[in-house]
Scaffold this motif. Structure first.
Motif, PDB file in Angstrom:
ATOM      1  N   ALA A   2       0.826  -1.377   0.048  1.00 35.96           N
ATOM      2  CA  ALA A   2       0.129   0.076   0.136  1.00 35.96           C
ATOM      3  C   ALA A   2       0.849   1.345   0.126  1.00 35.96           C
ATOM      4  O   ALA A   2       0.534   2.224  -0.652  1.00 35.96           O
ATOM      5  CB  ALA A   2      -0.925  -0.176   1.250  1.00 35.96           C
ATOM      6  N   LEU A   3       1.882   1.121   0.754  1.00 35.01           N
ATOM      7  CA  LEU A   3       2.851   2.212   0.790  1.00 35.01           C
ATOM      8  C   LEU A   3       3.512   2.638  -0.545  1.00 35.01           C
ATOM      9  O   LEU A   3       3.726   3.877  -0.836  1.00 35.01           O
ATOM     10  CB  LEU A   3       3.533   2.279   2.053  1.00 35.01           C
ATOM     11  CG  LEU A   3       3.193   2.170   3.330  1.00 35.01           C
ATOM     12  CD1 LEU A   3       4.261   1.871   4.660  1.00 35.01           C
ATOM     13  CD2 LEU A   3       2.449   3.614   3.807  1.00 35.01           C
ATOM     14  N   VAL A   4       4.063   1.776  -1.028  1.00 32.71           N
ATOM     15  CA  VAL A   4       5.050   1.858  -2.083  1.00 32.71           C
ATOM     16  C   VAL A   4       4.188   1.834  -3.578  1.00 32.71           C
ATOM     17  O   VAL A   4       4.589   2.430  -4.668  1.00 32.71           O
ATOM     18  CB  VAL A   4       6.092   0.916  -2.323  1.00 32.71           C
ATOM     19  CG1 VAL A   4       6.804   0.755  -1.395  1.00 32.71           C
ATOM     20  CG2 VAL A   4       5.284  -0.611  -2.573  1.00 32.71           C
ATOM     21  N   GLY A   5       2.904   1.688  -3.469  1.00 33.13           N
ATOM     22  CA  GLY A   5       2.052   1.317  -4.669  1.00 33.13           C
ATOM     23  C   GLY A   5       2.151   0.725  -5.463  1.00 33.13           C
ATOM     24  O   GLY A   5       1.591   0.911  -6.775  1.00 33.13           O
ATOM     25  N   PHE A   6       2.819  -0.732  -5.348  1.00 36.57           N
ATOM     26  CA  PHE A   6       2.886  -1.650  -6.242  1.00 36.57           C
ATOM     27  C   PHE A   6       1.437  -2.461  -6.388  1.00 36.57           C
ATOM     28  O   PHE A   6       0.900  -2.436  -5.612  1.00 36.57           O
ATOM     29  CB  PHE A   6       3.916  -2.651  -5.826  1.00 36.57           C
ATOM     30  CG  PHE A   6       5.440  -2.466  -5.947  1.00 36.57           C
ATOM     31  CD1 PHE A   6       5.961  -1.117  -6.286  1.00 36.57           C
ATOM     32  CD2 PHE A   6       6.314  -3.547  -6.101  1.00 36.57           C
ATOM     33  CE1 PHE A   6       7.057  -0.762  -6.472  1.00 36.57           C
ATOM     34  CE2 PHE A   6       7.518  -3.153  -6.646  1.00 36.57           C
ATOM     35  CZ  PHE A   6       8.241  -1.929  -6.621  1.00 36.57           C
ATOM     36  N   PHE A   9      15.269  -6.012  -7.641  1.00 37.47           N
ATOM     37  CA  PHE A   9      16.083  -4.895  -8.095  1.00 37.47           C
ATOM     38  C   PHE A   9      16.693  -4.929  -9.443  1.00 37.47           C
ATOM     39  O   PHE A   9      16.604  -3.987 -10.096  1.00 37.47           O
ATOM     40  CB  PHE A   9      17.191  -4.714  -7.132  1.00 37.47           C
ATOM     41  CG  PHE A   9      16.458  -4.549  -5.582  1.00 37.47           C
ATOM     42  CD1 PHE A   9      15.958  -3.289  -5.225  1.00 37.47           C
ATOM     43  CD2 PHE A   9      16.729  -5.597  -4.832  1.00 37.47           C
ATOM     44  CE1 PHE A   9      15.388  -3.005  -3.905  1.00 37.47           C
ATOM     45  CE2 PHE A   9      16.186  -5.261  -3.381  1.00 37.47           C
ATOM     46  CZ  PHE A   9      15.546  -4.133  -3.112  1.00 37.47           C
ATOM     47  N   ILE A  10      17.121  -6.187  -9.847  1.00 33.20           N
ATOM     48  CA  ILE A  10      17.736  -6.371 -11.032  1.00 33.20           C
ATOM     49  C   ILE A  10      16.631  -6.612 -12.185  1.00 33.20           C
ATOM     50  O   ILE A  10      16.313  -5.883 -13.124  1.00 33.20           O
ATOM     51  CB  ILE A  10      18.963  -7.477 -11.155  1.00 33.20           C
ATOM     52  CG1 ILE A  10      19.831  -6.809 -10.239  1.00 33.20           C
ATOM     53  CG2 ILE A  10      19.362  -7.493 -12.500  1.00 33.20           C
ATOM     54  CD1 ILE A  10      20.976  -8.048  -9.985  1.00 33.20           C
ATOM     55  N   GLY A  11      15.850  -7.557 -12.046  1.00 30.59           N
ATOM     56  CA  GLY A  11      14.933  -7.727 -12.937  1.00 30.59           C
ATOM     57  C   GLY A  11      13.770  -6.859 -13.008  1.00 30.59           C
ATOM     58  O   GLY A  11      13.471  -6.384 -14.305  1.00 30.59           O
ATOM     59  N   GLY A  12      13.016  -6.578 -11.885  1.00 29.59           N
ATOM     60  CA  GLY A  12      12.153  -5.487 -11.977  1.00 29.59           C
ATOM     61  C   GLY A  12      12.612  -4.124 -12.222  1.00 29.59           C
ATOM     62  O   GLY A  12      11.940  -3.294 -13.051  1.00 29.59           O
ATOM     63  N   GLY A  13      13.815  -3.812 -11.833  1.00 24.05           N
ATOM     64  CA  GLY A  13      14.192  -2.269 -11.504  1.00 24.05           C
ATOM     65  C   GLY A  13      15.212  -2.069 -12.607  1.00 24.05           C
ATOM     66  O   GLY A  13      14.895  -1.218 -13.556  1.00 24.05           O
ATOM     67  N   VAL A  14      16.179  -2.745 -12.920  1.00 26.78           N
ATOM     68  CA  VAL A  14      17.045  -2.515 -14.017  1.00 26.78           C
ATOM     69  C   VAL A  14      16.699  -2.959 -15.467  1.00 26.78           C
ATOM     70  O   VAL A  14      16.933  -2.290 -16.393  1.00 26.78           O
ATOM     71  CB  VAL A  14      18.539  -3.079 -13.594  1.00 26.78           C
ATOM     72  CG1 VAL A  14      19.507  -2.987 -14.906  1.00 26.78           C
ATOM     73  CG2 VAL A  14      19.063  -2.725 -12.320  1.00 26.78           C
ATOM     74  N   GLY A  73      13.785  -3.915 -16.290  1.00 26.08           N
ATOM     75  CA  GLY A  73      12.295  -3.226 -16.528  1.00 26.08           C
ATOM     76  C   GLY A  73      11.283  -4.305 -16.655  1.00 26.08           C
ATOM     77  O   GLY A  73      10.157  -4.061 -17.163  1.00 26.08           O
ATOM     78  N   ALA A  74      11.609  -5.457 -16.257  1.00 23.00           N
ATOM     79  CA  ALA A  74      10.325  -6.466 -16.199  1.00 23.00           C
ATOM     80  C   ALA A  74       9.688  -6.121 -15.184  1.00 23.00           C
ATOM     81  O   ALA A  74       9.592  -6.891 -14.048  1.00 23.00           O
ATOM     82  CB  ALA A  74      11.135  -7.850 -16.233  1.00 23.00           C
ATOM     83  N   GLY A  75       8.581  -5.258 -15.271  1.00 21.45           N
ATOM     84  CA  GLY A  75       7.718  -4.981 -14.089  1.00 21.45           C
ATOM     85  C   GLY A  75       6.996  -6.179 -13.568  1.00 21.45           C
ATOM     86  O   GLY A  75       6.565  -6.109 -12.663  1.00 21.45           O
ATOM     87  N   MET A  76       6.478  -7.180 -14.469  1.00 23.64           N
ATOM     88  CA  MET A  76       5.523  -8.329 -13.988  1.00 23.64           C
ATOM     89  C   MET A  76       6.463  -8.911 -12.807  1.00 23.64           C
ATOM     90  O   MET A  76       5.784  -9.811 -12.128  1.00 23.64           O
ATOM     91  CB  MET A  76       5.239  -8.974 -15.118  1.00 23.64           C
ATOM     92  CG  MET A  76       6.509  -9.695 -15.734  1.00 23.64           C
ATOM     93  SD  MET A  76       7.433  -8.855 -16.737  1.00 23.64           S
ATOM     94  CE  MET A  76       6.231  -8.514 -18.053  1.00 23.64           C
ATOM     95  N   LEU A  77       7.462  -8.888 -12.649  1.00 23.65           N
ATOM     96  CA  LEU A  77       8.309  -9.723 -11.538  1.00 23.65           C
ATOM     97  C   LEU A  77       8.238  -8.774 -10.239  1.00 23.65           C
ATOM     98  O   LEU A  77       8.354  -9.383  -9.135  1.00 23.65           O
ATOM     99  CB  LEU A  77       9.760  -9.738 -11.947  1.00 23.65           C
ATOM    100  CG  LEU A  77      10.328 -10.464 -12.940  1.00 23.65           C
ATOM    101  CD1 LEU A  77      11.720 -10.471 -13.488  1.00 23.65           C
ATOM    102  CD2 LEU A  77       9.786 -11.898 -13.116  1.00 23.65           C
ATOM    103  N   ASN A  78       7.854  -7.401 -10.531  1.00 26.28           N
ATOM    104  CA  ASN A  78       7.728  -7.054  -8.958  1.00 26.28           C
ATOM    105  C   ASN A  78       6.828  -7.274  -8.003  1.00 26.28           C
ATOM    106  O   ASN A  78       6.831  -7.115  -6.793  1.00 26.28           O
ATOM    107  CB  ASN A  78       7.500  -5.398  -9.344  1.00 26.28           C
ATOM    108  CG  ASN A  78       8.787  -4.638  -9.987  1.00 26.28           C
ATOM    109  OD1 ASN A  78       9.698  -5.070  -9.720  1.00 26.28           O
ATOM    110  ND2 ASN A  78       8.470  -3.457 -10.778  1.00 26.28           N
ATOM    111  N   ASP A  79       5.405  -7.708  -8.890  1.00 20.84           N
ATOM    112  CA  ASP A  79       4.395  -8.073  -7.747  1.00 20.84           C
ATOM    113  C   ASP A  79       4.786  -9.258  -7.055  1.00 20.84           C
ATOM    114  O   ASP A  79       4.271  -9.251  -5.809  1.00 20.84           O
ATOM    115  CB  ASP A  79       3.054  -8.313  -8.773  1.00 20.84           C
ATOM    116  CG  ASP A  79       3.397  -9.353  -9.761  1.00 20.84           C
ATOM    117  OD1 ASP A  79       4.497  -9.924  -9.807  1.00 20.84           O
ATOM    118  OD2 ASP A  79       2.577  -9.544 -10.595  1.00 20.84           O
TER     119      ASP A  79
END
Length: 360
Positions: free
Chosen positions: A184-188, A262-267, A269-275
């Motif tokens: 909730a805080l980071v908005g993911f 941090f690498i997959g989702g951040g560097v 850009g594979a945003g689907m890994l963030n969840d």
């Protein structure tokens, strides 16, 4: 032997250690503060539910668009009236996700995207997701979580005791609350991957807790037949003896998850890994923390309320006071009729040979 291995051996033998139980109120306060922050984050900001839960449309293009993802976001948001999430695919195309969109609105948005992006409408694929599917996923997740909690309590109550089952349940709720609050805080975005991650971290959290509980169960055998240690002190030794193991397993588990986040989702850009990676990362860290600073201290608090443990603590303190009055170490004082030689050495998992040489 490495420094960490040597430290682990010294912790196991009780030669060094940190008094987790004595300082438990500090850690309770830290957990309460974090939990309150997480609850406020959920209450104020709310969770950003994914399209799988709210329903909507997903538009994908097979060819490279002539505008950036930021521009595509503005176009899709203006066309739909809802915040759009745009990701660039590996082939150069775009994935545009918009929640709360019906079929008629989806066709209108598709035409607008075709005109603004300069891509033929036939090259834009539109997939609609109904909210009912998301409700089914959410209901199954809650059902799975409830069944898991019930089985955990039953198992721990049988394998250990009900106090440990209660403490483990509180620790699990603590971990889930913190993880949800971070979302909730980071908005993911919360997706089915997030739910899978939440259910996965329960196993990791429970593993760390059971390791400490198993050591505590072994150390409290015939505890009332000795007068050297209180229950809280034995619980503290159990935490210290498994501390390095808990740290090692947590770090090893966190490293690949951190790579995903941090690498997959951040560097990359594979945003689907963030969840899923965020829930695993936060949950693993919270689980390691709760098993050391929350679960076992709670067990000690509950056990110290028993009449037998109160009487034991009184005997231990009386023995120490008598030894201090004579200028002796408590370990030098005779144990008394309630403890034989073998029990005295094994009651806390440490043989008598670890005493200071020359002392009897």
């Amino acid at each position: 032997m490495s420094r960490l291995g040597n430290l682990g051996a010294r912790l196991y033998r009780g030669e060094v250690g940190y008094d987790f139980i004595r300082n438990r109120k500090i850690w309770y306060g830290v957990s309460i503060l974090i939990t309150i922050t997480a609850i406020i984050g959920v209450a104020v900001g709310g969770l950003r539910m994914g399209i799988e839960f709210k329903g909507g449309a997903v538009f994908t293009t097979d060819t490279k668009a002539q505008i950036s993802t930021a521009q595509a976001t503005d176009v899709a948001t203006e066309a739909s009236g809802h915040l759009a999430i745009v990701q660039e695919l590996g082939n150069g195309g775009l994935r545009i996700q918009i929640t709360e969109v019906d079929t008629a609105k989806a066709n209108e948005i598709k035409e607008t995207l075709s005109d603004e992006l300069g891509i033929p409408a036939d090259d834009i694929n539109a997939d609609l997701v109904g909210p009912s599917w998301g409700e089914q996923i959410a209901n199954k997740a809650w059902t799975g979580l409830g069944v898991f909690m019930i089985l955990v309590v039953i198992y721990l109550a049988i394998a250990f005791e009900w106090r440990m089952a209660v403490a483990a349940l509180i620790a699990l709720i603590h971990d889930i609350t913190i993880t949800v609050g971070v979302y909730a805080l980071v908005g993911f975005e919360v997706t089915p991957g997030t739910v899978i991650g939440l259910l996965t971290i329960l196993g990791y959290s429970l593993y760390d807790t059971v390791v400490v509980f198993d050591s505590l169960k072994e150390g409290q055998k015939d505890i009332t037949k000795q007068t050297r240690y209180t229950y809280s002190e034995i619980a503290n030794r159990s935490i210290n003896s498994t501390l390095v193991r808990s740290i090692n397993t947590t770090v090893v588990a966190l490293l690949p998850v951190a790579g995903l986040l941090f690498i997959g989702g951040g560097v990359l850009g594979a945003g689907m890994l963030n969840d899923i990676s965020l829930s695993l990362f936060v949950g693993l860290a919270a689980g390691a923390y709760s098993s050391i600073f929350i679960a076992t201290p709670l067990v000690a608090d509950l056990k110290e309320r028993e009449p037998q443990m109160k009487a034991l603590k009184k005997r231990v303190l009386a023995k120490r006071a008598a030894a201090a009055a004579k200028g002796e170490s408590p370990d030098d004082a005779p144990e008394g009729p309630r403890e034989d030689a073998e029990t005295a050495g094994t009651a806390i998992g440490r043989p008598r040979s670890h005493r200071t040489p020359g002392k009897r």
